[in-house]
Design a protein around this motif. Structure first.
Motif, PDB file in Angstrom:
ATOM      1  N   UNK A   1       0.991  -1.178   0.015  1.00  0.00           N
ATOM      2  CA  UNK A   1       0.053  -0.101  -0.020  1.00  0.00           C
ATOM      3  C   UNK A   1       0.969   1.452  -0.013  1.00  0.00           C
ATOM      4  N   UNK A   2       0.487   2.267  -0.765  1.00  0.00           N
ATOM      5  CA  UNK A   2       0.996   3.759  -0.691  1.00  0.00           C
ATOM      6  C   UNK A   2      -0.068   4.410  -0.017  1.00  0.00           C
ATOM      7  N   UNK A   3       0.470   5.185   0.981  1.00  0.00           N
ATOM      8  CA  UNK A   3      -0.347   6.132   1.575  1.00  0.00           C
ATOM      9  C   UNK A   3       0.282   7.625   1.129  1.00  0.00           C
ATOM     10  N   UNK A   4      -0.589   8.616   0.764  1.00  0.00           N
ATOM     11  CA  UNK A   4      -0.331   9.854   0.334  1.00  0.00           C
ATOM     12  C   UNK A   4      -0.917  11.008   1.275  1.00  0.00           C
ATOM     13  N   UNK A   5       0.009  11.947   1.508  1.00  0.00           N
ATOM     14  CA  UNK A   5      -0.233  12.954   2.412  1.00  0.00           C
ATOM     15  C   UNK A   5      -0.557  14.048   1.491  1.00  0.00           C
TER      16      UNK A   5
ATOM     17  N   UNK B   1       1.179  -3.168   9.162  1.00  0.00           N
ATOM     18  CA  UNK B   1       2.053  -1.884   9.265  1.00  0.00           C
ATOM     19  C   UNK B   1       2.199  -1.178   8.110  1.00  0.00           C
ATOM     20  N   UNK B   2       1.905   0.247   8.400  1.00  0.00           N
ATOM     21  CA  UNK B   2       2.404   1.017   7.399  1.00  0.00           C
ATOM     22  C   UNK B   2       3.317   2.009   7.826  1.00  0.00           C
ATOM     23  N   UNK B   3       4.666   2.153   7.085  1.00  0.00           N
ATOM     24  CA  UNK B   3       5.814   2.590   7.796  1.00  0.00           C
ATOM     25  C   UNK B   3       5.712   4.146   7.155  1.00  0.00           C
ATOM     26  N   UNK B   4       5.758   5.360   7.770  1.00  0.00           N
ATOM     27  CA  UNK B   4       5.761   6.691   7.255  1.00  0.00           C
ATOM     28  C   UNK B   4       7.133   6.766   6.959  1.00  0.00           C
ATOM     29  N   UNK B   5       7.708   7.111   5.609  1.00  0.00           N
ATOM     30  CA  UNK B   5       8.887   7.147   5.227  1.00  0.00           C
ATOM     31  C   UNK B   5       9.041   8.545   4.348  1.00  0.00           C
ATOM     32  N   UNK B   6       8.985   9.526   4.442  1.00  0.00           N
ATOM     33  CA  UNK B   6       9.039  10.775   3.680  1.00  0.00           C
ATOM     34  C   UNK B   6      10.221  10.621   2.754  1.00  0.00           C
ATOM     35  N   UNK B   7      11.369  10.326   3.292  1.00  0.00           N
ATOM     36  CA  UNK B   7      12.407  10.460   2.292  1.00  0.00           C
ATOM     37  C   UNK B   7      12.872   9.309   1.569  1.00  0.00           C
ATOM     38  N   UNK B   8      13.243   9.564   0.163  1.00  0.00           N
ATOM     39  CA  UNK B   8      13.569   8.430  -0.778  1.00  0.00           C
ATOM     40  C   UNK B   8      14.510   7.423  -0.035  1.00  0.00           C
TER      41      UNK B   8
ATOM     42  N   UNK C   1      14.276  -2.763   0.432  1.00  0.00           N
ATOM     43  CA  UNK C   1      15.419  -3.545   0.564  1.00  0.00           C
ATOM     44  C   UNK C   1      14.855  -4.856   1.686  1.00  0.00           C
ATOM     45  N   UNK C   2      14.585  -4.155   2.611  1.00  0.00           N
ATOM     46  CA  UNK C   2      14.076  -5.217   3.866  1.00  0.00           C
ATOM     47  C   UNK C   2      13.068  -5.986   3.476  1.00  0.00           C
ATOM     48  N   UNK C   3      12.095  -5.309   3.207  1.00  0.00           N
ATOM     49  CA  UNK C   3      10.527  -5.836   3.057  1.00  0.00           C
ATOM     50  C   UNK C   3      10.142  -6.366   1.698  1.00  0.00           C
ATOM     51  N   UNK C   4      10.791  -5.883   0.508  1.00  0.00           N
ATOM     52  CA  UNK C   4      10.211  -6.211  -0.632  1.00  0.00           C
ATOM     53  C   UNK C   4       9.329  -5.071  -1.323  1.00  0.00           C
ATOM     54  N   UNK C   5       9.326  -5.364  -2.510  1.00  0.00           N
ATOM     55  CA  UNK C   5       8.231  -4.153  -3.083  1.00  0.00           C
ATOM     56  C   UNK C   5       6.940  -3.943  -2.526  1.00  0.00           C
ATOM     57  N   UNK C   6       6.544  -4.962  -1.788  1.00  0.00           N
ATOM     58  CA  UNK C   6       5.033  -4.691  -1.466  1.00  0.00           C
ATOM     59  C   UNK C   6       5.198  -4.403   0.285  1.00  0.00           C
ATOM     60  N   UNK C   7       6.216  -3.643   0.504  1.00  0.00           N
ATOM     61  CA  UNK C   7       6.037  -3.074   1.927  1.00  0.00           C
ATOM     62  C   UNK C   7       4.982  -1.949   1.665  1.00  0.00           C
ATOM     63  N   UNK C   8       4.353  -1.605   2.981  1.00  0.00           N
ATOM     64  CA  UNK C   8       3.380  -0.532   2.855  1.00  0.00           C
ATOM     65  C   UNK C   8       4.127   0.675   3.335  1.00  0.00           C
ATOM     66  N   UNK C   9       3.822   1.758   2.502  1.00  0.00           N
ATOM     67  CA  UNK C   9       4.389   3.081   2.958  1.00  0.00           C
ATOM     68  C   UNK C   9       3.789   4.185   2.995  1.00  0.00           C
ATOM     69  N   UNK C  10       3.887   5.121   4.118  1.00  0.00           N
ATOM     70  CA  UNK C  10       3.077   6.301   4.064  1.00  0.00           C
ATOM     71  C   UNK C  10       3.582   7.709   4.222  1.00  0.00           C
TER      72      UNK C  10
END
Lengths: 269, 269, 269
Positions: free
Chosen positions: B27-31, B212-219, B227-236
């Motif tokens: 999942x990709x969560x956008x602010x 879990x959705x990891x907030x990660x504003x920086x590239x 790298x750790x969880x693969x292409x399908x990690x949830x990012x916010x």
């Protein structure tokens, strides 16, 4: 440009001699990270006269619906801007053994230019040369890039100098000096984004005037390159919403370059 | 997505296995900080397939004309994106004793999801649980958030682990790990934005996969999590104009993840 | 604003007393780097109620087609926002001996306000005063700016205090305290962008309440100024896409100022 720069008639700009399109030097290359179709049209209204190349960054072309991509490419080209997919995408095609399909598809989509880089992949000099020649043979203009994306892969400066010479001989019109999106720890910029003057001068000396495009994402970097090479230095990796600000910098309409113009005038007096 | 990723047919992407919408992970969560109504429509043209959640940040919902807000919410939902007001706004409602009014109004406006956080306010565990259950009862999906906005308020990791377990039990679908807009000095990131791997692993181990959705504003942060969880990690907390770049990263179309794909292939050979 | 802040009816905002337009304090000044004509209209839909001044940065006005510039100016003014070309452009006109032509052209284009600065050029106090008076005489409102763009040019604080007094006496409505786009090493901010409280207090004490506009490009800086002067402090150099976030900060709808509101309430209890 008569109507464009109507202020010119009442105020001479502090930095004189800025070239107008179409031009061979003073090029601005913009990196697009996915402006929507309406946004790109609106953006062209103001920015088209100041942009010469537009790159759809890395592999982002792969993420568009085909019709949206074609329309966006056509829009940009119709404004007198050369447009190309990012070098990383070509490297992926090479890695997958799909170069011919990649070039054919790029042509069909309307791209007018191809970037040949080895930012991530190791590419043999002969493969690089053949790729340039093949793209040229299909009617593309070709831009190459020197410098690695990852500091761990970086090559000695002498290798970059050889590459520049070979690329131009094989038919590249311009050679981009990599600075990444960050502008740090890469070819002419150190870990804090400061200019490595020696490396810059050696690169500049090795290539015919106007053939290098310096990636310079940061305003201070753009300013330093304009101070060194004048308003018609070629600059790349400019974000779309920084083009007008850069053009102001080139023409001395911004504090930084206006200040230098004042000082030069004082020194002459 | 047939038409969408038409390049797929000629080039396999370096990182394989990226999930397509509707999906439970990746999942990709956008602010959103206030895109205009035309801008959001234009943005959806390219970005809709790559976005799963959109948050109208903190209390910004309160600053829209009602009709513009409703139209924007409808637009986003019609593109298959869950949309919700920021957690801070709910905290304000709780602080003012107006939770019921807040949820009712959010439903009327068209929001499909509610964020329950304690980024700023101290909230009793029982109040938090009842809030989740109440929102669920009204038909909202619920996302909770763990981690404080101000470093001075931060809780021990064990308290966050308890919260994650309790939230999921009360009916939350996903739990966001706070990283703020800055991505610094917060939960899994240190004062310079670098990953605290221990904290990350403990959190990951405590929650069922994909919750879990990891907030990660920086590239760089996004890259490390992929790298750790693969292409399908949830990012916010992804800025709207970084979605395409992130999607490229997920699929190995960008230097950073393409490089790793090459190395893994070499190691296997 | 009845319809605008419809949430108000159910939730009182944590920071109370925010002024509404037209207002004499609590002003937000936005710096525009070249939004396209469609983008600016779309942006006004949400942002107009929260913006009082808009500056077309440095000399960027010179790079528009005349009709696009006129249309953009008209659009912004029709939304109740005072609009002006950057101070650098006026400095260039002064340097070229073209002040009268510059002001006449600015009036014809529809600008309602003029910025008088000496960010780059040395300008005699008498020239500065006459420029303010001339612009006022032609019907412009006048904003002046104190503080230099280049740290090497910076003046002692006492000189800035004199300038503020002289500018207001000559007819300026507001005085901007320079912070550049970076917000670093300039007047009230040190090399890391941190607040120099002494300088700030001396400036604040020297000017009638509500006459200073603090440039504060960074969120932390905005937060500190709101903490010190309340929600109706005048703030400048706000990027267009940060206006809604700033307005949230002013009204306590964001973690930072909401947190302070909670603490104050606790202290009173």
């Amino acid at each position: 440009m008569e109507n464009q720069l109507f202020w010119d008639k009442i105020i001479d700009f502090p930095l004189e001699g800025r070239s107008e399109k179409p031009r061979q030097s003073g090029l601005t290359m913009v990196i697009d990270k996915g402006m929507g179709p309406a946004a790109v049209k609106d953006w062209l209204t103001l920015n088209a006269p100041f942009v010469d190349y537009m790159k759809f960054s890395f592999g982002t072309s792969a993420l568009y619906p085909e019709d949206v991509l074609c329309e966006k490419i056509a829009c940009v080209r119709n404004s007198g801007i050369d447009v190309y997919p990012g070098g990383t995408f070509l490297e992926i095609a090479l890695w997958r053994g799909k170069l011919d399909e990649y070039l054919r598809r790029s042509l069909d989509l309307g791209y007018s230019c191809i970037e040949v880089s080895d930012g991530t992949l190791d590419i043999e000099a002969s493969t690089r040369r053949e790729t340039i020649e093949k793209a040229r043979g299909m009617g593309f203009s070709v831009i190459t890039e020197v410098g690695q994306k990852d500091a761990r892969d970086s090559k000695p400066l002498s290798a970059l100098l050889d590459q520049i010479r070979d690329d131009l001989r094989a038919g590249a019109s311009k050679v981009i000096v990599e600075a990444r999106e960050s502008g740090k720890s890469v070819v002419i910029f150190d870990g804090e984004g400061k200019l490595r003057r020696d490396e810059m001068e050696q690169l500049a000396a090795a290539a015919p005037e106007g053939t290098l495009i310096w990636e310079a994402p940061d305003k201070k970097q753009q300013h330093q390159l304009i101070e060194r090479f004048g308003p018609n230095v070629n600059l790349g990796n400019i974000p779309p919403d920084e083009v007008i600000a850069l053009e102001s910098l080139r023409r001395g309409l911004r504090g930084d370059t206006f200040r230098s113009a004042i000082q030069r005038k004082k020194e002459r007096a």
